[in-house]
Design an enzyme around this catalytic site. Structure first.
Site, PDB file in Angstrom:
ATOM      1  N   GLU A  38       0.867  -1.187   0.000  1.00  0.00           N
ATOM      2  CA  GLU A  38       0.000   0.000   0.000  1.00  0.00           C
ATOM      3  C   GLU A  38       0.907   1.241   0.000  1.00  0.00           C
ATOM      4  O   GLU A  38       1.956   1.245   0.651  1.00  0.00           O
ATOM      5  CB  GLU A  38      -0.845  -0.052   1.282  1.00  0.00           C
ATOM      6  CG  GLU A  38      -1.762   1.119   1.525  1.00  0.00           C
ATOM      7  CD  GLU A  38      -2.495   0.983   2.878  1.00  0.00           C
ATOM      8  OE1 GLU A  38      -2.078   0.162   3.731  1.00  0.00           O
ATOM      9  OE2 GLU A  38      -3.487   1.712   3.066  1.00  0.00           O
ATOM     10  N   LYS A 109      -9.410   2.194  -1.984  1.00  0.00           N
ATOM     11  CA  LYS A 109      -9.617   1.511  -0.701  1.00  0.00           C
ATOM     12  C   LYS A 109     -10.976   1.842  -0.093  1.00  0.00           C
ATOM     13  O   LYS A 109     -11.315   3.022   0.102  1.00  0.00           O
ATOM     14  CB  LYS A 109      -8.489   1.909   0.258  1.00  0.00           C
ATOM     15  CG  LYS A 109      -8.490   1.166   1.581  1.00  0.00           C
ATOM     16  CD  LYS A 109      -7.244   1.547   2.399  1.00  0.00           C
ATOM     17  CE  LYS A 109      -7.124   0.772   3.691  1.00  0.00           C
ATOM     18  NZ  LYS A 109      -5.871   1.090   4.417  1.00  0.00           N
ATOM     19  N   CYS A 142      -5.033  -3.450   2.480  1.00  0.00           N
ATOM     20  CA  CYS A 142      -4.758  -3.505   3.916  1.00  0.00           C
ATOM     21  C   CYS A 142      -6.008  -3.734   4.768  1.00  0.00           C
ATOM     22  O   CYS A 142      -6.571  -4.810   4.751  1.00  0.00           O
ATOM     23  CB  CYS A 142      -3.988  -2.250   4.327  1.00  0.00           C
ATOM     24  SG  CYS A 142      -3.022  -2.534   5.827  1.00  0.00           S
ATOM     25  N   VAL A 169      -0.056  -2.481  10.629  1.00  0.00           N
ATOM     26  CA  VAL A 169       0.555  -2.150  11.914  1.00  0.00           C
ATOM     27  C   VAL A 169      -0.022  -3.011  13.042  1.00  0.00           C
ATOM     28  O   VAL A 169       0.610  -3.180  14.071  1.00  0.00           O
ATOM     29  CB  VAL A 169       0.396  -0.647  12.272  1.00  0.00           C
ATOM     30  CG1 VAL A 169       1.259   0.216  11.358  1.00  0.00           C
ATOM     31  CG2 VAL A 169      -1.055  -0.197  12.192  1.00  0.00           C
TER      32      VAL A 169
HETATM   33  C1  ACM Z   1      -3.953  -0.131   7.096  1.00  0.00           C
HETATM   34  O1  ACM Z   1      -5.053  -0.238   6.561  1.00  0.00           O
HETATM   35  N1  ACM Z   1      -2.958   0.477   6.486  1.00  0.00           N
HETATM   36  C2  ACM Z   1      -3.706  -0.716   8.412  1.00  0.00           C
END
Ligand code: ACM
Length: 263
Positions: A38, A109, A142, A169
């Site tokens: 990402e 996203k 992510c 994370v």
């Molecule tokens: C994330 O969506 N970068 C944790």
């Protein structure tokens, strides 16, 4: 089909340098699909909206898309990579799919994580599947992993392989992707980054690495370390993702009871 990821640590804001480094690493690879993290070339922890405005790129005319297109053409390979997208006055946390023939598509996203909500608009593309002939590819980014509907929608639309650019994370995603693959009988390629960012006096974010490739039966075909760069490829047979039968009595998708589910 040979698929893989490149896990690395980008330098925040140094898009050209990050692109140089990544393309040097990928220079001679022979593969079908490679997934990058990402926000792969910009870094993750934005402090000011102006930084996003400065680093975001138009798709497909921005430098990240253009340089990856040159690479994909030369290497006859497909690549999925995350980047901040500028579209009119909005910014999206997006991922592009590029093939030897050029730009194929972009995903924005859907589920923004934490302070991303300060800088990006929630994605409006929905979950798309691209048929690249050797496989059907879907993209999620992510934090989308935490919403099982993301992977389910892609699988129901026919995806064989979930390409999953990430900047993880929190600790649970690499294990959870085993379940996402099992419950949808698909492959997943999670490409995470490594390193730490602590910009503008903000609490540090440590990225957990552990990029991985998981098979439709939940086998982790390869998982990267937490703290080292890694470029990895494995051979997969996409047909494993197309047979949704579990036993002579059960078929993963035909046995669904959507009329009983709360949507
Ligand atoms: C994330 O969506 N970068 C944790």
């Amino acid at each position: 089909m040979r698929v893989g990821y490149y896990q690395f640590e980008p330098i925040f804001g140094a898009v050209e340098r990050n692109l140089d480094m990544v393309l040097e690493q990928l220079r001679d690879v022979a593969c079908d699909v490679v997934v990058l993290p990402e926000l792969a070339m910009t870094g993750y922890q934005f402090v000011f909206p102006e930084e996003v405005a400065h680093l975001a790129e138009d798709i497909p005319t921005g430098q990240t898309t253009r340089r990856l297109m040159e690479w994909a053409k030369r290497q006859a390979c497909y690549v999925v990579a995350g980047l901040p997208e500028r579209h009119g006055r909005r910014f999206y946390n997006s991922a592009i799919l590029i093939g030897p023939q050029g730009f194929i598509g972009a995903y924005r996203k859907t589920h923004l994580f934490f302070e991303e909500t300060l800088f990006f608009s929630p994605g409006d593309t929905g979950f798309q599947v691209w048929d690249i002939k050797i496989a059907k590819l879907g993209i999620l980014i992510c934090f989308d992993w935490l919403y099982p509907e993301s992977a389910r929608t892609l699988a129901l639309k026919g995806a064989d392989v979930l390409c999953h650019p990430s900047n993880l994370v929190l600790p649970h995603c690499p294990d959870a992707m085993v379940t996402r693959c099992l419950e949808n009988r698909v492959f997943a390629i999670t490409a995470n980054r490594i390193g730490e960012e602590a910009r503008g006096g903000k609490p540090p974010l440590r990225f957990i690495g552990k990029s991985e490739i998981v098979s439709p039966n939940g086998t982790i075909l390869h998982r990267a370390p937490e703290d080292r760069s890694e470029l990895v490829f494995v051979d997969i047979d996409v047909h494993e993702a197309r047979d949704k039968s579990i036993n002579p009595y059960n078929n993963l998708f035909k046995d669904r009871r959507p009329q009983l589910y709360l949507l």
